[in-house]
Each structure stands twice: as structure tokens, then as C-alpha cells.
Design a protein around this motif. Structure first.
Motif, PDB file in Angstrom:
ATOM      1  N   GLU A 146      67.663  15.288  41.024  1.00 52.58           N
ATOM      2  CA  GLU A 146      68.516  14.775  42.087  1.00 52.58           C
ATOM      3  C   GLU A 146      67.831  14.952  43.450  1.00 52.58           C
ATOM      4  N   ARG A 147      68.293  14.155  44.399  1.00 51.51           N
ATOM      5  CA  ARG A 147      67.779  14.259  45.746  1.00 51.51           C
ATOM      6  C   ARG A 147      68.174  15.619  46.336  1.00 51.51           C
TER       7      ARG A 147
ATOM      8  N   SER B 287      74.023   9.848  59.065  1.00 50.99           N
ATOM      9  CA  SER B 287      75.433   9.973  58.722  1.00 50.99           C
ATOM     10  C   SER B 287      76.279   9.871  59.980  1.00 50.99           C
TER      11      SER B 287
ATOM     12  N   ALA C  71      74.745  17.295  51.214  1.00 45.03           N
ATOM     13  CA  ALA C  71      74.874  16.430  50.039  1.00 45.03           C
ATOM     14  C   ALA C  71      74.435  15.023  50.388  1.00 45.03           C
ATOM     15  N   ALA C  72      73.671  14.411  49.483  1.00 46.37           N
ATOM     16  CA  ALA C  72      73.188  13.061  49.730  1.00 46.37           C
ATOM     17  C   ALA C  72      74.341  12.079  49.911  1.00 46.37           C
ATOM     18  N   SER C  73      75.452  12.335  49.253  1.00 45.31           N
ATOM     19  CA  SER C  73      76.602  11.437  49.330  1.00 45.31           C
ATOM     20  C   SER C  73      77.229  11.391  50.706  1.00 45.31           C
ATOM     21  N   GLN C  74      76.891  12.341  51.572  1.00 46.12           N
ATOM     22  CA  GLN C  74      77.456  12.395  52.912  1.00 46.12           C
ATOM     23  C   GLN C  74      76.698  11.501  53.906  1.00 46.12           C
ATOM     24  N   TYR C  75      75.630  10.887  53.456  1.00 47.28           N
ATOM     25  CA  TYR C  75      74.819  10.039  54.319  1.00 47.28           C
ATOM     26  C   TYR C  75      74.955   8.576  53.891  1.00 47.28           C
ATOM     27  N   GLU C  76      75.122   7.712  54.891  1.00 50.57           N
ATOM     28  CA  GLU C  76      75.338   6.288  54.593  1.00 50.57           C
ATOM     29  C   GLU C  76      74.054   5.476  54.591  1.00 50.57           C
TER      30      GLU C  76
ATOM     31  N   TRP D  98      69.706   5.181  54.499  1.00 50.18           N
ATOM     32  CA  TRP D  98      68.504   5.820  53.939  1.00 50.18           C
ATOM     33  C   TRP D  98      67.265   4.987  54.218  1.00 50.18           C
TER      34      TRP D  98
END
Length: 124
Positions: free
Chosen positions: A43-44, A98, A107-112, A114
Motif C-alpha cells: 500500500e501507499r 488535500s 492516509a492516502a484516502s484523505q488526499y484528492e 495525486w
């Protein structure tokens, strides 16, 4: 928002590299920015983050004291200075943005947004 990383490459253990991330397409000066890294099959992983004003920075223990994140809101750029590099730092490094106000975002999911990533290889 478009993010483009640069500065990756091959370096010997103990060496240094400076990654850059150029942003365009929308004003990101008010965004939290971060760096992540990823190796195949994993995972990232969070590497660093910085608040929109640049006054708060966050790192995991694995890079604390060796890596420094910074930003230049006038140039709309993000940087990662990496010193005392180790072979285990080998990965593709990504910058991210983000809109969340809290800069302690791990967490990678917190960034929109990339970038496409830049390869860093540290030889032993």
C-alpha cells in the motif's frame, strides 16, 4: 489540479535527493500537501505532510530526522529533502494535495489529487 513530481533518481546509501512537485490548474496554496511512497505489492505509505501555511509538518518515525518537507506558495511548489537515504527508502514517491484543513493527514484516502510519481532508488 495537476501535480508533477521531479528529482527522483539513483543514489547510494547515505546520500541525498531533493524531490520537487509543481502544481497547476487550481490554487493549491490553501491545501494541505503531502508525500507518499509505494513499492510494488504494498500500500501507499505516508512520508510527510505540511499545512497550507507551511508552519506545521508531520512525519512517520521511519523518516523523521532524515526527511524535510517544505513548500513555496508563491511558486506553487512542494519539496522533499531526503538525507541519509537507506535502501529501504527505495520506492516510487508521490506528491498529493488535500482540501482538508488538518495537516496531520497520514492516509492516502484523505488526499484528492495525486502526481504521477517519481522513482527513487537507493543502492547499498
Amino acid at each position: 489540479v495537476q501535480l508533477v513530481e521531479s528529482g527522483g533518481g539513483l543514489v547510494q546509501a547515505g546520500g541525498s535527493l531533493r524531490l520537487s512537485c509543481a502544481a497547476s490548474g487550481r490554487v493549491v496554496s490553501g491545501y494541505t500537501m503531502g508525500w507518499f511512497r509505494q513499492i510494488p505489492g504494498k500500500e501507499r505509505e505516508f512520508v510527510a505532510s505540511i499545512s497550507w501555511r507551511g508552519d506545521n509538518t508531520y512525519y512517520p518515525d521511519s523518516v523523521k530526522g532524515r526527511f524535510t518537507i517544505s513548500r513555496d506558495n508563491d511558486k506553487i511548489a512542494l519539496y522533499l529533502q531526503m538525507n541519509s537515504l537507506k535502501p529501504e527508502d527505495t520506492a516510487v514517491y508521490y506528491c498529493a494535495a488535500s482540501r482538508l484543513y488538518d495537516a496531520d493527514l497520514r492516509a492516502a484516502s484523505q488526499y484528492e489529487y495525486w502526481g504521477q510519481g517519481t522513482q527513487v532508488t537507493v543502492s547499498s
